[in-house]
Design a protein around this motif. Structure first.
Motif, PDB file in Angstrom:
ATOM      1  N   TYR A 152       0.832  -1.207   0.000  1.00 35.90           N
ATOM      2  CA  TYR A 152       0.000   0.000   0.000  1.00 35.90           C
ATOM      3  C   TYR A 152       0.868   1.259   0.000  1.00 35.90           C
ATOM      4  O   TYR A 152       0.660   2.184  -0.787  1.00 35.90           O
ATOM      5  CB  TYR A 152      -0.946  -0.001   1.216  1.00 35.90           C
ATOM      6  N   SER A 153       1.871   1.261   0.875  1.00 32.43           N
ATOM      7  CA  SER A 153       2.737   2.431   0.982  1.00 32.43           C
ATOM      8  C   SER A 153       3.482   2.669  -0.335  1.00 32.43           C
ATOM      9  O   SER A 153       3.569   3.794  -0.826  1.00 32.43           O
ATOM     10  CB  SER A 153       3.717   2.221   2.146  1.00 32.43           C
ATOM     11  N   ALA A 154       4.022   1.581  -0.938  1.00 24.84           N
ATOM     12  CA  ALA A 154       4.784   1.731  -2.187  1.00 24.84           C
ATOM     13  C   ALA A 154       3.882   2.213  -3.320  1.00 24.84           C
ATOM     14  O   ALA A 154       4.241   3.134  -4.061  1.00 24.84           O
ATOM     15  CB  ALA A 154       5.449   0.410  -2.556  1.00 24.84           C
ATOM     16  N   ILE A 182      12.084  -2.097  -1.250  1.00 23.56           N
ATOM     17  CA  ILE A 182      11.376  -0.922  -1.763  1.00 23.56           C
ATOM     18  C   ILE A 182      12.424   0.082  -2.246  1.00 23.56           C
ATOM     19  O   ILE A 182      13.432   0.306  -1.577  1.00 23.56           O
ATOM     20  CB  ILE A 182      10.477  -0.289  -0.678  1.00 23.56           C
ATOM     21  N   ASP A 183      12.150   0.630  -3.429  1.00 27.54           N
ATOM     22  CA  ASP A 183      13.085   1.591  -4.008  1.00 27.54           C
ATOM     23  C   ASP A 183      12.292   2.776  -4.571  1.00 27.54           C
ATOM     24  O   ASP A 183      11.563   2.626  -5.547  1.00 27.54           O
ATOM     25  CB  ASP A 183      13.880   0.893  -5.134  1.00 27.54           C
ATOM     26  N   TYR A 206       6.397   4.040  -5.624  1.00 24.26           N
ATOM     27  CA  TYR A 206       7.730   3.462  -5.428  1.00 24.26           C
ATOM     28  C   TYR A 206       7.723   2.046  -5.999  1.00 24.26           C
ATOM     29  O   TYR A 206       6.692   1.382  -5.993  1.00 24.26           O
ATOM     30  CB  TYR A 206       8.074   3.337  -3.937  1.00 24.26           C
ATOM     31  N   ALA A 207       8.869   1.578  -6.434  1.00 24.69           N
ATOM     32  CA  ALA A 207       8.928   0.182  -6.880  1.00 24.69           C
ATOM     33  C   ALA A 207       9.064  -0.721  -5.655  1.00 24.69           C
ATOM     34  O   ALA A 207       9.728  -0.358  -4.674  1.00 24.69           O
ATOM     35  CB  ALA A 207      10.126  -0.009  -7.806  1.00 24.69           C
ATOM     36  N   PHE A 262       5.319  -8.026  -7.338  1.00 27.35           N
ATOM     37  CA  PHE A 262       6.164  -6.851  -7.509  1.00 27.35           C
ATOM     38  C   PHE A 262       5.457  -5.772  -8.310  1.00 27.35           C
ATOM     39  O   PHE A 262       4.578  -6.048  -9.130  1.00 27.35           O
ATOM     40  CB  PHE A 262       7.520  -7.203  -8.135  1.00 27.35           C
ATOM     41  N   PHE A 263       5.867  -4.553  -8.024  1.00 26.93           N
ATOM     42  CA  PHE A 263       5.261  -3.392  -8.681  1.00 26.93           C
ATOM     43  C   PHE A 263       6.359  -2.433  -9.112  1.00 26.93           C
ATOM     44  O   PHE A 263       7.299  -2.170  -8.351  1.00 26.93           O
ATOM     45  CB  PHE A 263       4.325  -2.660  -7.699  1.00 26.93           C
ATOM     46  N   HIS A 264       6.234  -1.937 -10.305  1.00 27.45           N
ATOM     47  CA  HIS A 264       7.066  -0.848 -10.791  1.00 27.45           C
ATOM     48  C   HIS A 264       6.111   0.086 -11.524  1.00 27.45           C
ATOM     49  O   HIS A 264       5.207  -0.397 -12.226  1.00 27.45           O
ATOM     50  CB  HIS A 264       8.155  -1.393 -11.738  1.00 27.45           C
ATOM     51  N   PRO A 265       6.277   1.406 -11.374  1.00 26.91           N
ATOM     52  CA  PRO A 265       5.322   2.300 -12.035  1.00 26.91           C
ATOM     53  C   PRO A 265       5.159   2.007 -13.529  1.00 26.91           C
ATOM     54  O   PRO A 265       4.095   2.210 -14.092  1.00 26.91           O
ATOM     55  CB  PRO A 265       5.922   3.684 -11.807  1.00 26.91           C
TER      56      PRO A 265
END
Ligand SMILES: C=C(O[C@H]1C=CC=C(C(=O)O)[C@@H]1O)C(=O)O
Length: 405
Positions: free
Chosen positions: A26-28, A50-51, A33-34, A198-201
């Motif tokens: 949620y925060s990322a 987190i990056d 953020y990735a 995983f998530f990346h914009p």
């Protein structure tokens, strides 16, 4: 990790896995953020990275694994497409204890993650609010896939193409309210799989429970890759050692073995150990697997991981043999973009170990739906309807994880 600040150690009494997975995601997502959250095969532990400013790697180049700092790599199916690297700036380890660290300058980001995790039980924290809706396009008909398999068989009989992995995708409506439970349930039901979310914009949010290792190198210098192919439904009444395979499935997996051995030949690597094929279980599915290992110090190839990454991807388990006509067939006949499906992802140089997995049994997650992806290895002996059903079984891995809550 250099110049890191250990911010909190053993906070497991105040925050559980569920809350930290939900809170971190949620925060990322809220800040774009990735984030990568994964659990290795046969492990109950999770790692979260987190990056806030992930790195975009050069499009046409294979990532140079040895030169990358510690982090998490995401690569799509297309070799020449952009790859993403999530650096180890915030690291949360969920094991028997929960430990967190942040590199200098990222302490407040970690604080936000922990604060959000404390609120995770609050149902108003909905990941669906942070993701785009996917427009429901007209889904391709089941018959389109079956026609594609017929077309592949014809080309295989009449050309140099021996095998091609034909894939399809399908949208499914889901509720994201308990995504963290979906992830933890996958861990329970697929103990031998690598589970990753995983998530990346640029890529959006993806989830995978894959049985297929692309390659790994451990801290002792052991390199490993596998040839995984051939699929049948697991029947609990037949012990794994008594499972039999058809000629088509044996040949399909043997082509992946031959592909890997050819890669070794290209770099004149002869000193490797081959083990298998043997039957492995991945939840409700069975596959044939052969393992290849080499000692990078003994063969004096410290950069074997990078060299093999360049040669292996995409392997014959997700593309076909020979590679060029297989890619051409896929480009002409698949009516969708594979994106991250059948690409690779995983931790790089985390405590001197790298493990990249083929992104299979996966889905892209949208606000109220998921896009599932699966393929099947087509050879001259393929039965089109059976291949179609096999893609359904593979899609059910993630599809059912969302349904069976
Ligand atoms: C392409 C997929 O699986 C590969 C890995 C294992 C077995 C496979 C097969 O039997 O076709 C595929 O090569 C997928 O899961 O979408």
């Amino acid at each position: 990790m250099n110049s890191s600040t250990i911010v909190q150690t053993d906070i497991s009494s105040t925050l559980c896995k569920q809350d930290l997975i939900k809170g971190s995601l949620y925060s990322a997502l809220r800040h774009s953020y990735a984030i990568a959250c994964w659990s290795n095969p046969e492990s109950k532990n999770w790692d979260i990275l987190i990056d806030p400013q992930p790195t975009l790697l050069a499009e046409n180049k294979t990532p140079y694994l040895h030169k990358l700092p510690s982090g998490f790599l995401i690569a799509p199916f297309k070799s020449n497409a952009a790859k993403y690297f999530i650096q180890n700036k915030i690291h949360i380890q969920l094991g028997d204890t929960v430990n967190c660290s942040a590199q200098a300058g990222h302490e407040s980001t970690l604080e936000d993650v922990l604060q959000t995790s404390r609120l995770a039980k609050d149902t108003s924290l909905s990941l669906a609010d942070l993701l785009p809706e996917k427009e429901f396009l007209t889904q391709s008909a089941d018959q389109d896939y079956i026609n594609g398999v017929e077309a592949a068989k014809e080309i295989i009989v009449n050309s140099e193409l021996q095998k091609v992995v034909l894939a399809r995708s399908k949208d499914k409506q889901v509720n994201l309210a308990n995504l963290e439970t979906v992830v933890l349930n996958l861990r329970e039901h697929y103990p031998l799989a690598y589970i990753g979310i995983f998530f990346h914009p640029e890529t959006g949010l993806w989830i995978s429970a894959t049985p297929e290792l692309l390659l790994c190198t451990d801290r002792n210098g052991t390199f490993k890759t596998v040839a995984l192919a051939g699929t049948q439904k697991y029947n609990p009444e037949i012990p794994i050692r008594d499972v039999s395979w058809t000629h088509k499935e044996i040949e399909e997996q043997a082509l992946v073995c031959r592909y890997i051995i050819n890669c070794f030949k290209t770099i004149r690597l002869r000193e490797y150990v081959e083990q298998g094929p043997r039957t492995i279980q991945s939840g409700s599915l069975l596959h044939l697997k052969t393992e290849y290992t080499a000692n990078t110090s003994e063969v004096n190839m410290q950069e074997l991981g990078t060299t093999m990454l360049q040669l292996l991807h995409p392997t014959s388990a997700v593309c076909g043999m020979p590679k060029k006509p297989a890619i051409d067939f896929i480009e002409r006949h698949e009516q969708f973009d594979r994106k991250l499906f059948s690409g690779y992802s995983g931790p790089v140089n985390m405590e001197k170990e790298t493990a990249l997995y083929v992104t299979l049994r996966c889905a892209q997650v949208h606000a109220n739906s998921i896009t599932l992806y699966a393929g099947a290895g087509i050879t001259a002996d393929s039965v089109p309807q059976k291949e179609f059903e096999e893609t359904n079984l593979k899609m059910n891995v993630i599809g059912n994880a969302f349904s069976n809550l």
